[in-house]
Structure formats: C-alpha cells, structure tokens
Design an enzyme around this catalytic site. Structure first.
Site, short mmCIF file in Angstrom:
data_model
loop_
_atom_site.label_atom_id
_atom_site.label_comp_id
_atom_site.label_asym_id
_atom_site.label_seq_id
_atom_site.Cartn_x
_atom_site.Cartn_y
_atom_site.Cartn_z
N ASP A 139 11.04 4.66 -9.21
CA ASP A 139 10.47 5.64 -10.59
C ASP A 139 11.53 7.02 -10.89
OD1 ASP A 139 9.79 2.81 -11.34
OD2 ASP A 139 7.39 4.41 -11.86
N SER A 172 1.15 -1.13 0.38
CA SER A 172 0.22 -0.63 -0.50
C SER A 172 1.22 1.23 -0.32
CB SER A 172 -0.96 -0.40 1.13
OG SER A 172 -2.12 0.91 1.06
N LYS A 198 -0.53 -4.11 -3.25
CA LYS A 198 -1.58 -3.61 -3.15
C LYS A 198 -1.86 -2.59 -3.76
CE LYS A 198 -5.50 -1.71 1.08
NZ LYS A 198 -5.43 -0.72 0.47
#
Length: 414
Positions: A324, A313, A338
């Site tokens: 990224d 999460s 999730k």
C-alpha cells in the site's frame, strides 16, 4: 431516628417480608462464588470487556454467564469444560481457553525450540475443519510434503472434528523420535495417511544470502520464516550486512510464513519505510491504534516480496503495509487471509485465555480477513522442496529476480 419512626420501619419491613412469604418469594442473601465459579466469571469478564464482536455472536452474553454459573463444579476440570462451552458459543476458533500446560507451551512457541512435527495449524472459520497454515521450514511435516491448506482429518485415528486448536496441537506434540500418523485430505487428491517422526524444531527466523541476477546485479535474498521475538533484530542485522556487501535490490521471501507477534511484524515493516502508516487496528469501538513508520529506512533499494497461501497474519500485515505504501511489489499467490488479532491473558490459576480483541486493516483500509492479499503479479506454483527454494526451479523467485534486474520497482517512499 426517633422511637416512633423505628417502630413504623420495623412494622413496614415485617409487612413486606410477610407479603413476600405469602407470594412464595424467599429473600436469600447472595452466596459467595466458589473458586471454580470465580474462574468462569473471570473469563466471562475478560471477554465481555475485550472481545471484538460486541454482539457476542448475536447472543445475550450476560445470559451465557448466568447459565455457566448455575453449574456446581466439583473440580477445576469441570470449570475448564464450562469455560470451553461458554467460549464455543462465540463461534470463533481463535478465542480459546488454555489449561496451564497449554498456556506455558504457547508462551514458548514464539521463541527458542519446539518438539513435534512442525505444523502451524488453524481451524477454518467457514468450514470448521482443522487445516494447515504452513509447515515450519525443515520440520518433519515439511519434509513429508505436507502443504498449506491441507486438511487434517485424523490424528492417530482420532477424528479432529470436535477438537479445539490446542487439543489438536497437544495430540501432535510428543518426545523426539516418537511417531504420529495423520490422515490428510488435499483438494483434488483425496485422502492419504502421513506418518511423521517427531523431532526438535529450530526456530531460526532469518535466512540471508547475497545472490546475483543473470545480469550480474547483486541482490539480497532474505527469507523470514516467522515473526518471533528475535525476527526484527535478526533481519536488521542481515539487511545491514547485505548493504555493506553491495546489495542493489532485495527479495523478501514470506512464503509459508504463518506470522507470530504483531509487534514484530510492525517493526520489520518500519525497517523498509521512511514514513507512512504500517497498519490500523480496529476494535469494536472503531479504530483503536495506528502504527506509523518514522524512518529512516535501513535501505532505499528496490524490494520484491514473495507470498503464497501459507503467508498469514503478521506476514500479511507486513506485505500489505509495503504494498500500500508503494515500497514493494508482491509476487506469488493470494495470501492466507487471517486478519484478526488476539491478546493473551493469564488467569488466576495459571491457565490462559486467547481473545480476539481487534482486526487489522492495511494502510489503504483493506480488511483482508478470509480474503487475503492479492499480489501485484500472480504466479501460481506447484509445491517445491526445501532445496528448490530460491533456485532456477522456483518460478516465483525467478520472476522476482527478473523484476529487480529491470529496475522496475519503486525504490522507497517519502
């Protein structure tokens, strides 16, 4: 209206009424909804307005409301059952109803203390089975050796097959010192009973220490166990303290961190970034929100993040954002997966409703729900004890130390 027109109107209405009666149609004024029916309707409206899947699991959502309101509830509990039945048709374990006691408990769980066995749990969306996201650090469950992905088959001989997430949590909660027995299934090991003594669980989210690599390089070790209301502030204090002590690189340990507050995860990501996108949230209309870093970062020093199957999460939002943006290398195992965001609504009678309102995508538009995030360097590891975390027996930690010693991590972005 003239006298003649009034007579014509009356005769016309009388003819229409007579025609309806001949056909067996009875015109009845709309009756007021009962308080229980109003509660059911309130839940329906919230889901209708906010739910991520605009097909409502490929069903006629208006027809679901009509079917639910045909019931004449004599008690509030009857309305609760109707609401749960209505929500079950969405086939989404994260969209769920909470009675007033469950709602209060959920509000408490993001800060302060808990009493119980210390398990973060979820219902696997594919198999429907109750499984462990992660045990809370230092909890009875963690000390008993319960691991991420363990399946909970029974709680005190009660099958978990038809239990909701909150019903299962309620079965495991209880006073300090009381005992609860779980039947656990683990991949490759079969089933076994685990007896736990409930205890008070401290939710202190940050562990911070200055360590030294074999080459005597000062490394700040940070372990973040959950994203509660205090996590970002406490982590900022820890980073500032380690900077003053001369830390030249950092290890951020997100292993077995099940997540928590979305905003907390975003704030922590911003502490490491000078600029760049942190996360996109996507609702049924498309991209709903973009969260950016506006800098400056608290430190430009190299960063390695440790992740495993219990990283879920908000932890995945943080890990994905820093991966990224080229701010950190990820080491460990693929994360839980999730990628759904819930919003909590308080209902008119003090109960609550958790609704999946959006999903999130990483800055590179990766949707990680059910897939997880793959580390840059994959290092499988057998479960270790709490005392072995971040020691010479912790191969993932040792790999992070080696990376930082070689100075092979990009130190910041922007």
């Amino acid at each position: 209206m003239g006298f003649m027109n009034k007579q014509v109107w009356r005769r016309g209405f009388a003819l229409i009424l007579a025609f309806c009666l001949i056909l067996g149609v009875y015109i009845q004024p709309a009756t007021a909804l009962t308080q229980e029916q109003k509660l059911v309707s309130e839940v329906w409206r919230i889901v209708n307005r906010s739910y991520l899947d605009e097909t409502f699991n490929h069903q006629n959502w208006a027809a679901v409301r009509q079917a639910a309101l045909k019931n004449h509830f004599s008690t509030r509990e009857g309305a609760y059952v109707a609401i749960q039945t209505m929500l079950k048709s969405l086939d989404d374990p994260f969209t769920r109803f909470l009675d007033p006691e469950q709602y209060r408990s959920l509000q408490v769980s993001t800060s302060g203390e808990l009493t119980g066995v210390g398990l973060q749990i979820a219902i696997n969306a594919e198999t429907g089975t109750l499984e462990v996201i992660t045990p809370i650090d230092g909890s009875p469950a963690q000390k008993a050796g319960i691991r991420p992905r363990d399946r909970i088959l029974k709680i005190e001989n009660l099958s978990t097959v038809n239990l909701t997430l909150d019903e299962a949590a309620a079965q495991m909660r209880g006073p300090v010192g009381s005992v609860v027995t779980l039947l656990i299934a683990r991949e490759g090991e079969g089933e076994k009973e685990v007896t736990l003594v409930r205890d008070r669980i401290e939710l202190n989210p940050v562990v911070a220490e200055l360590r030294f690599s074999p080459q005597d390089k000062p490394i700040g070790y940070l372990r973040l166990t959950q994203f509660n209301a205090n996590a970002a502030m406490e982590l900022a204090h820890a980073i500032n303290s380690l900077e003053k002590k001369g830390a030249a690189g950092y290890i951020l340990d997100l292993r077995n961190n099940p997540g928590g507050l979305l905003q907390s995860g975003i704030e922590v990501a911003r502490q490491w970034l000078d600029s760049g996108t942190v996360v996109y949230t996507v609702n049924r209309q498309g991209i709903q929100g973009t969260f950016e870093a506006f800098g400056p970062a608290l430190t430009p020093d190299p960063l390695v993040i440790l992740v495993n199957q219990g990283t879920a999460s908000a932890s995945e939002i943080l890990a994905g954002a820093l991966q990224d943006n080229g701010r950190a290398q990820l080491v460990g195992e693929t994360t839980f997966g999730k990628g759904l965001i819930q919003s909590l609504f308080e209902l008119s009678d003090g109960s609550g409703l958790a609704v999946t309102i959006a999903k999130y995508e990483t800055p590179n538009h990766r949707d990680i729900n059910k897939l997880g995030i793959t580390p840059d360097i994959v290092i499988p590891q057998q479960p270790i004890t709490r005392d072995q975390i971040a020691t010479t027996t912790d191969s993932q930690y040792q790999a992070a130390m080696e990376i930082l010693s070689k100075n092979s991590v990009i130190a910041g972005k922007g």
